[in-house]
Design a protein around this motif. Structure first.
Motif, PDB file in Angstrom:
ATOM      1  N   ASN A 241      32.819  -5.266 -20.519  1.00  0.00           N
ATOM      2  CA  ASN A 241      32.436  -5.280 -22.087  1.00  0.00           C
ATOM      3  C   ASN A 241      31.374  -4.439 -22.252  1.00  0.00           C
ATOM      4  O   ASN A 241      30.144  -4.943 -22.736  1.00  0.00           O
ATOM      5  N   PRO A 242      31.280  -3.247 -22.152  1.00  0.00           N
ATOM      6  CA  PRO A 242      30.049  -2.449 -22.476  1.00  0.00           C
ATOM      7  C   PRO A 242      29.520  -2.698 -23.882  1.00  0.00           C
ATOM      8  O   PRO A 242      30.419  -2.877 -24.762  1.00  0.00           O
ATOM      9  N   ARG A 243      28.255  -2.599 -23.952  1.00  0.00           N
ATOM     10  CA  ARG A 243      27.491  -2.901 -25.308  1.00  0.00           C
ATOM     11  C   ARG A 243      28.305  -1.920 -26.432  1.00  0.00           C
ATOM     12  O   ARG A 243      28.378  -2.417 -27.487  1.00  0.00           O
TER      13      ARG A 243
ATOM     14  N   GLN B  24      14.788   5.091 -35.777  1.00  0.00           N
ATOM     15  CA  GLN B  24      14.654   4.867 -34.282  1.00  0.00           C
ATOM     16  C   GLN B  24      14.942   3.657 -33.859  1.00  0.00           C
ATOM     17  O   GLN B  24      15.444   3.114 -32.935  1.00  0.00           O
ATOM     18  N   MET B  25      14.640   2.594 -34.611  1.00  0.00           N
ATOM     19  CA  MET B  25      14.973   1.133 -34.503  1.00  0.00           C
ATOM     20  C   MET B  25      16.423   0.954 -34.134  1.00  0.00           C
ATOM     21  O   MET B  25      16.925   0.330 -33.442  1.00  0.00           O
TER      22      MET B  25
ATOM     23  N   TYR C  43      21.420   0.635 -30.968  1.00  0.00           N
ATOM     24  CA  TYR C  43      22.474   1.134 -30.313  1.00  0.00           C
ATOM     25  C   TYR C  43      22.599   1.364 -28.657  1.00  0.00           C
ATOM     26  O   TYR C  43      23.451   1.624 -27.885  1.00  0.00           O
ATOM     27  N   GLY C  44      21.254   1.561 -28.165  1.00  0.00           N
ATOM     28  CA  GLY C  44      21.014   1.796 -26.922  1.00  0.00           C
ATOM     29  C   GLY C  44      21.024   3.532 -26.772  1.00  0.00           C
ATOM     30  O   GLY C  44      21.207   4.037 -25.495  1.00  0.00           O
TER      31      GLY C  44
ATOM     32  N   PHE D 141      24.419   6.990 -21.806  1.00  0.00           N
ATOM     33  CA  PHE D 141      23.573   5.959 -22.369  1.00  0.00           C
ATOM     34  C   PHE D 141      23.298   4.782 -21.876  1.00  0.00           C
ATOM     35  O   PHE D 141      24.536   3.913 -22.054  1.00  0.00           O
ATOM     36  N   ASP D 142      22.483   4.254 -21.814  1.00  0.00           N
ATOM     37  CA  ASP D 142      21.980   2.653 -21.728  1.00  0.00           C
ATOM     38  C   ASP D 142      22.864   2.219 -20.667  1.00  0.00           C
ATOM     39  O   ASP D 142      23.449   1.224 -20.661  1.00  0.00           O
ATOM     40  N   PRO D 143      22.660   2.765 -19.388  1.00  0.00           N
ATOM     41  CA  PRO D 143      23.110   2.280 -18.211  1.00  0.00           C
ATOM     42  C   PRO D 143      23.352   0.615 -17.987  1.00  0.00           C
ATOM     43  O   PRO D 143      24.109   0.273 -17.490  1.00  0.00           O
TER      44      PRO D 143
END
Length: 165
Positions: A127-129, A79-80, A85-86, A116-118
């Motif tokens: 540069n999206p993560r 889960q971590m 990764y978001g 995911f992870d907006p």
């Protein structure tokens, strides 16, 4: 790999999610949407409430399940790592609406898209993560999903089971 349609053919493939009044068709929703659980804990990105799953169209649900299982194995069932990764933050699956600034239905309206992870992968971010985790993107693309982080106007949170090409 699943053979998903071009975006312009989404209605032919997924059906029309709009009712006669232009609002969401409850009949279409009942007949086509399923709740897809992921193997990790997932939360809404806006209020961090735990979700039971993501509502997607039945025609792309199995593909998404395959992707989620591959991601879970890749993350060593941690889960971590998923949070790193978001992918523990969902910005949405099915959501009946128009495209941002547009006049056509979003792929979210068909239940054929997930975000995911907006916050870290937001629309327009240069540069999206998620670009830091090419294996995650590969899992989606190998199943025929398109990543919005490759578009001219980047949408790094967005994966869709249709092609714009």
């Amino acid at each position: 790999m699943t053979d998903f349609p071009r975006q312009k053919d989404a209605v032919d493939f997924y059906g029309n999610p709009a009712g006669d009044n232009g609002q969401p068709s409850l009949t279409w929703e009942r007949e086509n949407l399923v709740l897809v659980a992921v193997p990790w804990r997932i939360f809404t990105s806006w209020d961090k409430k735990e979700m039971r799953g993501i509502r997607l169209h039945r025609k792309c649900a199995q593909s998404f399940i395959k992707i989620a299982k591959a991601i879970w194995r890749f993350s060593e069932e941690s889960q971590m790592l998923i949070a790193h990764y978001g992918l523990d933050l969902c910005g949405g699956g099915y959501n009946f609406r128009l495209t941002r600034g547009g006049s056509v239905l979003s792929m979210h309206s068909f239940g054929a898209a997930v975000d995911f992870d907006p916050e870290r992968n937001g629309f327009g971010k240069k540069n999206p993560r998620l670009i830091e985790f090419p294996k995650i993107i590969d899992f989606f693309e190998s199943e025929g999903w398109e990543w919005g982080g490759r578009w001219k106007k980047k949408d790094g949170m967005h994966f869709q089971a249709v092609s714009t090409k």
